[in-house]
Scaffold this active site. Structure first.
Site, mmCIF file in Angstrom:
data_model
loop_
_atom_site.group_PDB
_atom_site.id
_atom_site.type_symbol
_atom_site.label_atom_id
_atom_site.label_comp_id
_atom_site.label_asym_id
_atom_site.label_seq_id
_atom_site.Cartn_x
_atom_site.Cartn_y
_atom_site.Cartn_z
ATOM 1 N N LYS A 52 -75.107 58.000 -24.983
ATOM 2 C CA LYS A 52 -73.675 57.194 -24.782
ATOM 3 C C LYS A 52 -73.266 57.850 -23.322
ATOM 4 O O LYS A 52 -72.519 56.965 -22.678
ATOM 5 C CB LYS A 52 -72.651 57.747 -25.778
ATOM 6 C CG LYS A 52 -72.869 56.849 -27.227
ATOM 7 C CD LYS A 52 -72.205 57.553 -28.544
ATOM 8 C CE LYS A 52 -72.443 56.856 -29.624
ATOM 9 N NZ LYS A 52 -71.806 57.577 -31.006
ATOM 10 N N GLN A 96 -67.732 62.450 -32.697
ATOM 11 C CA GLN A 96 -69.187 61.917 -33.305
ATOM 12 C C GLN A 96 -69.352 62.610 -34.687
ATOM 13 O O GLN A 96 -68.856 63.853 -35.003
ATOM 14 C CB GLN A 96 -70.236 62.654 -32.340
ATOM 15 C CG GLN A 96 -71.676 62.337 -32.637
ATOM 16 C CD GLN A 96 -72.040 60.911 -32.491
ATOM 17 O OE1 GLN A 96 -71.762 60.389 -31.378
ATOM 18 N NE2 GLN A 96 -72.814 60.348 -33.332
ATOM 19 N N ASP A 119 -64.120 53.703 -31.191
ATOM 20 C CA ASP A 119 -65.051 53.664 -32.389
ATOM 21 C C ASP A 119 -64.364 52.547 -33.443
ATOM 22 O O ASP A 119 -65.330 52.149 -34.304
ATOM 23 C CB ASP A 119 -65.350 54.971 -32.991
ATOM 24 C CG ASP A 119 -66.761 55.543 -32.606
ATOM 25 O OD1 ASP A 119 -67.490 54.638 -31.842
ATOM 26 O OD2 ASP A 119 -66.999 56.640 -32.930
#
Ligand code: NAD
Length: 309
Positions: A52, A96, A119
């Site tokens: 990412k 994460q 997200d």
């Protein structure tokens, strides 16, 4: 059969994003900034975060990595979330997943300011997606929709079968493809996106094969290698394989006893070899949905920057 080349489409989108961010810089604006919070050293998470960050750097998004030990308490992690919520230099951030067992994921996700939730996992963004309001859509569903759009595969009036009911893939992708469209994407008219008839299947679904055989589009996100077999697929269907499974390679796939290749390989949830010849379109694993998921995070970061900076 046409391969849905997520790797190539993601590269095209990264080039588009780079152009947009270059234009911002040249106009004297600050560039978007993403923060990535990683707790502990789960090897898969470390790899995902590295990929990412690399993708961010490639398009000119500034990225900040915040690494916390796996002994961090829920209160300390919450404090970090609140700090990032308040920091005007951060346009979006992700925590994460998975988190260590002593931390409640939903408590952490719920604390993220939905405007910075790139997200798309906060209750606010999920609720907005369900209500068909503009929202930040979670990365994998956004990537799947974009892949369908870029290949001009209409969803309106089509029967989409989603296998898997997770909060990050199954549920949001079903919502997205079912709802009345409100967004247009490059290369496809708004009228062609969404408006699908969606069936969601899961581990307790009876006669999955019969349901799949009625699908125009099958999206498999189960984490079960080889789950979707050729007898479950109608000729001409579109197959989106979200699964990422690491399985051992068989001995005959190693060339010699000195073969240095790792003894595992990545596969999806689809019996690709036998399903592909029946499908009109199919995603490979790797190189299908995975790269689209990462590029969607970049798009979400730019969206957060454009809407709230
Ligand atoms: P999950 O692991 O949380 O849940 C799996 C779902 O599949 C459950 O809802 C379960 O009911 C269903 N399921 C499992 N076995 C089934 C069966 N035999 N028949 C019918 N339904 C079944 O799901 P997840 O987090 O969405 O992940 C699914 C897969 O997608 C995993 O392999 C994951 O690694 C992968 N994934 C890939 C990406 C990507 O970018 N390509 C992103 C997210 C997840």
């Amino acid at each position: 059969m046409t391969l849905l080349d997520g790797k190539q489409i993601a590269a095209t989108i990264r080039a588009e994003l780079r152009e947009e961010i270059d234009a911002l810089r040249q106009a004297g604006h600050r560039v978007p900034c993403l923060a990535v919070v990683i707790v502990g050293e789960n090897p898969a998470s470390v790899t995902y975060v590295r990929n990412k960050m690399r993708a961010c750097e490639e398009v000119g998004i500034r990225v900040e990595r915040i690494a916390l030990p796996d002994t961090v308490s829920e209160e300390e992690l919450l404090a970090e979330v609140h700090r990032l919520n308040a920091d005007p230099a951060i346009d979006g951030f992700i925590v994460q997943l998975p988190l260590p067992a002593h931390i409640n994921e939903s408590t952490i996700l719920s604390a993220i300011d939905y405007r910075k939730d790139v997200d798309g996992l906060t209750p606010e963004n999920v609720g907005r997606t369900v209500q068909g309001q503009p929202s930040i859509v979670s990365a994998t569903p956004r990537g799947i929709r974009e892949l369908l759009a870029r290949y001009n595969i209409p969803t309106a009036g089509k029967h989409v079968v989603v296998i898997g009911r997770s909060n990050i893939v199954g549920k949001p992708v079903a919502m997205l493809l079912m709802q009345r469209p409100y967004l247009s994407l490059p290369g496809m008219s708004a009228a062609s996106l969404g408006d699908a008839t969606v069936t969601i299947c899961h581990s307790k679904t009876q006669d999955l094969a019969a349901i799949c055989r009625t699908a125009d589009i099958i999206i498999v996100a189960a984490g079960s290698p080889g789950l979707l077999t050729a007898d479950m697929v109608r000729p001409g269907a579109t197959i989106i394989d979200v699964g990422i499974n690491r399985v051992p390679t068989t001995n005959d796939q190693r060339l010699t006893t000195n073969d240095q290749r790792p003894a595992t390989k990545l596969v999806g949830d689809v019996d690709f070899e036998n399903v592909a010849p029946k499908a009109a379109y199919i995603t490979p694993v790797p190189g299908g949905v995975g790269p689209m998921t990462i590029v969607s995070l970049l798009q979400n970061t730019l969206q957060a920057y454009n809407e709230h900076s």
